[in-house]
Design a protein around this motif. Sequence first.
Motif, short mmCIF file in Angstrom:
data_model
loop_
_atom_site.label_atom_id
_atom_site.label_comp_id
_atom_site.label_asym_id
_atom_site.label_seq_id
_atom_site.Cartn_x
_atom_site.Cartn_y
_atom_site.Cartn_z
N CYS A 1 44.87 12.90 63.39
CA CYS A 1 44.77 12.74 64.84
C CYS A 1 44.65 11.27 65.23
O CYS A 1 45.10 10.85 66.30
N ALA A 2 44.05 10.47 64.35
CA ALA A 2 43.87 9.04 64.64
C ALA A 2 45.19 8.29 64.68
O ALA A 2 45.22 7.14 65.13
N GLU A 3 46.28 8.93 64.26
CA GLU A 3 47.58 8.30 64.34
C GLU A 3 48.13 8.32 65.76
O GLU A 3 49.16 7.69 66.04
N GLY A 4 47.47 9.03 66.66
CA GLY A 4 47.89 9.04 68.06
C GLY A 4 47.88 7.64 68.64
O GLY A 4 47.02 6.82 68.30
N ASP A 5 48.82 7.36 69.52
CA ASP A 5 48.95 6.01 70.07
C ASP A 5 47.92 5.80 71.16
O ASP A 5 48.21 5.90 72.36
N CYS A 6 46.68 5.50 70.72
CA CYS A 6 45.54 5.47 71.63
C CYS A 6 44.41 4.66 71.01
O CYS A 6 44.15 4.78 69.81
N PRO A 7 43.72 3.84 71.81
CA PRO A 7 42.61 3.03 71.28
C PRO A 7 41.25 3.71 71.36
O PRO A 7 40.23 3.04 71.23
N ALA A 8 41.22 5.02 71.57
CA ALA A 8 39.96 5.71 71.82
C ALA A 8 39.24 6.15 70.54
O ALA A 8 38.11 6.65 70.62
N PHE A 9 39.86 6.00 69.38
CA PHE A 9 39.28 6.54 68.16
C PHE A 9 38.24 5.60 67.55
O PHE A 9 38.48 4.41 67.40
N GLN B 1 27.90 8.55 71.87
CA GLN B 1 28.84 9.50 71.27
C GLN B 1 28.86 9.36 69.76
O GLN B 1 28.88 10.35 69.03
N ALA B 2 28.87 8.11 69.28
CA ALA B 2 28.92 7.87 67.84
C ALA B 2 27.63 8.37 67.18
O ALA B 2 27.68 9.01 66.12
N GLU B 3 26.48 8.12 67.79
CA GLU B 3 25.21 8.52 67.20
C GLU B 3 25.04 10.03 67.20
O GLU B 3 24.36 10.58 66.34
N ALA B 4 25.65 10.72 68.16
CA ALA B 4 25.56 12.18 68.19
C ALA B 4 26.21 12.81 66.97
O ALA B 4 25.85 13.91 66.55
N VAL B 5 27.16 12.09 66.36
CA VAL B 5 27.85 12.59 65.18
C VAL B 5 27.28 11.99 63.90
O VAL B 5 27.03 12.69 62.92
N GLY B 6 27.06 10.68 63.89
CA GLY B 6 26.67 10.00 62.67
C GLY B 6 25.21 9.68 62.52
O GLY B 6 24.79 9.22 61.47
N GLY B 7 24.41 9.89 63.58
CA GLY B 7 22.99 9.58 63.49
C GLY B 7 22.67 8.22 64.09
O GLY B 7 23.56 7.43 64.42
N PRO B 8 21.37 7.91 64.23
CA PRO B 8 20.95 6.68 64.93
C PRO B 8 21.33 5.38 64.23
O PRO B 8 21.35 4.33 64.87
N HIS B 9 21.58 5.42 62.94
CA HIS B 9 21.89 4.19 62.20
C HIS B 9 23.36 4.14 61.76
O HIS B 9 23.70 3.42 60.82
N THR B 10 24.19 4.89 62.44
CA THR B 10 25.59 4.97 62.04
C THR B 10 26.32 3.65 62.24
O THR B 10 25.97 2.85 63.11
N LYS B 11 27.32 3.43 61.41
CA LYS B 11 28.19 2.27 61.55
C LYS B 11 29.48 2.73 62.22
O LYS B 11 30.02 3.78 61.89
N VAL B 12 29.96 1.91 63.14
CA VAL B 12 31.14 2.28 63.92
C VAL B 12 32.25 1.27 63.70
O VAL B 12 32.02 0.06 63.71
N GLU B 13 33.46 1.78 63.47
CA GLU B 13 34.65 0.95 63.41
C GLU B 13 35.63 1.47 64.45
O GLU B 13 35.80 2.69 64.60
N TRP B 14 36.26 0.56 65.17
CA TRP B 14 37.21 0.94 66.21
C TRP B 14 38.62 0.85 65.65
O TRP B 14 39.02 -0.16 65.06
N MET B 15 39.40 1.91 65.85
CA MET B 15 40.76 1.99 65.34
C MET B 15 41.72 1.57 66.46
O MET B 15 41.98 2.35 67.38
N LEU B 16 42.21 0.33 66.39
CA LEU B 16 42.99 -0.23 67.48
C LEU B 16 44.35 -0.72 67.00
O LEU B 16 44.51 -1.10 65.84
N LYS C 1 47.52 0.94 63.12
CA LYS C 1 46.23 0.56 63.68
C LYS C 1 45.44 -0.27 62.67
O LYS C 1 45.64 -0.16 61.46
N ILE C 2 44.51 -1.06 63.22
CA ILE C 2 43.64 -1.89 62.40
C ILE C 2 42.20 -1.48 62.70
O ILE C 2 41.83 -1.15 63.83
N SER C 3 41.37 -1.52 61.67
CA SER C 3 39.95 -1.18 61.84
C SER C 3 39.16 -2.43 62.22
O SER C 3 39.21 -3.45 61.51
#
Length: 606
Positions: free
Chosen positions: A138-146, A464-479, A492-494
Amino acid sequence: HPFGQLDVLSLCKVLQAEGVQHIIVTTDDLARYRLADVPAGVKVWGRTRIDEAQQLLAWQPGCTVLIHDQRCAAEKRRDRKRGKAETPPFRMVINERICEGCGDCADKSNCLSVQPVDTPFGRKTRIDQDSCNLDFTCAEGDCPAFMKVSVEPAKQPKHRDVPVPAVPAPITAPVGAGVTIRMAGIGGTGVVTVSQILGTASMLQGFHVRGLDQTGLSQKAGPVVSDVRISADEPLPSNKANASSVDVLLAFDQLVGGSDATVHTMAAGHTVAVVNTAVVPTGGMVVHPERAFPGAEVTDRIDSNVGSTIKVDAQRIVHGLLGDDSTINVFMLGVALQSGLLPITVEQLERAITLNGTAVKKNIAALTWGRAWVADAKGTEEAAGLVTTVGADDTPLLQRLTEDLTAYQSSRYAARFTAVIDRVAALGHDDLTEAVARNLHKLMAYKDEYEVARLLLLPSARAQAEAVGGPHTKVEWMLHPPALRALGWKHKISFGRFSRPAFWALRAARRLRGTPFDVPGWAHVRRVERAMVPEYIAAVDVLLVNLTDANVAEAVAIATLPDRVRGYEHLKMERAAAYREELARRIGEFGGAQRSSAELAGLAGS
């Protein structure tokens, strides 16, 4: 390949020996195939080219073969749950503010875990983490929201542990001449498992049981119907529910419960239906998010063909109580049991769940909570957290949109918005005012580089990220930055946490938007986005001048046309062209003269 049978390349050699001239193998892992091992004449392509392979082979004369080599995603999900396969240490999360709800991610992945969701800013898309196969296409979708969100399952509680209340014993239904129970749901949710639990419990109680599971080719999200027929003295003559024979319908899914095949087995004035009112998106809704769920007509069809109906939003309750929705069907079984619809005791059902041996504690808790809902619906829903809270939804619509445009650009920019809305509101048609407000905001708050950076940094994105990964989650944006896209970069690049200063700088640079120094604004797509704003305002002016009580509905329909312009880059351009053409045509008809988009632009300029 099945154990002991031919592997893919050996199968290709056999097919060639039989005279097949054209063979294409598509796979999700090209590294498994060495060019030296592939038989001459056989093509091996990546799975993204499967549609191209089908089209190519369709035009070849004679017998052709397409082999798709990939492990079943549903089987991989089952293996992960059983500890037989490694679980990726991250999840994909869609930032709902950046998402356009265009459906491109669902189109790329063909996955029903990518689902439309209504938000205060319109319909967007989310990933159902409970049913996700962790395929990540799904992350292959042409969208910066992932967002790529890290998770550490060992350090986080997977499920909530709400104390299960004591529930009075239910009244057991008499078995009489026999009881027929039909369970209608979708594949992958445990319909057949609940059927087996019910059948086992009935046998433990000393009854004769006959059953039939109709799964077709469904592995996940397809219609599944199971019948369980219980009798005391001798087995019933058939294991399948026939016309007007169903005593209890457990509609785990509304659409399957209201299908022709199931309605045929109901008896008006006799059948009791227990219906899960949760909306589960269909395949069409996933790829085309603008399509609405069938809605009330589905439950109305069930209501008109049964004697009585018990309706419960099982998905929200179970998710609130147990942390995910994997035990919805067992919860529904508990509702039917406590309502006195089943000739089985609580003890035998719990024993059958124990004998099943999978998630015993959790399934017994779900059964008990289903019974608790019948005894005290309000108390159960409060325990699940289904209470009204003050949040973004409570902010008046116009205030929310105006504040967002102020943060988007400036108070002066927002004032341009309110000036238009005030003119529309003065006519007193609330539906038209809301339609213009939502769609003008959509066009004015177009998501350029500055806006994407601003939305990435919002606290709601982190939540939104913490609801899935927890309070100490690391986030990377797929752009996929437009600048790199223009240079020919195709993927896309991380971007990790070290990219935040760049996002801060880009957010601050939004003051340059619309000025000669707005370099990203030179792009063609940005020029089109800017042009659509005055065009739409000019169209609204035409609506206001020609508005009558008889054409208000048409005015509202025209005012909502911008909602079709969803997506990014090429997808947005395609939809924008279709929108501008239709807007010009319908505005021309509404105002009594045909108008082109160029004429609308001229009106906007004047």
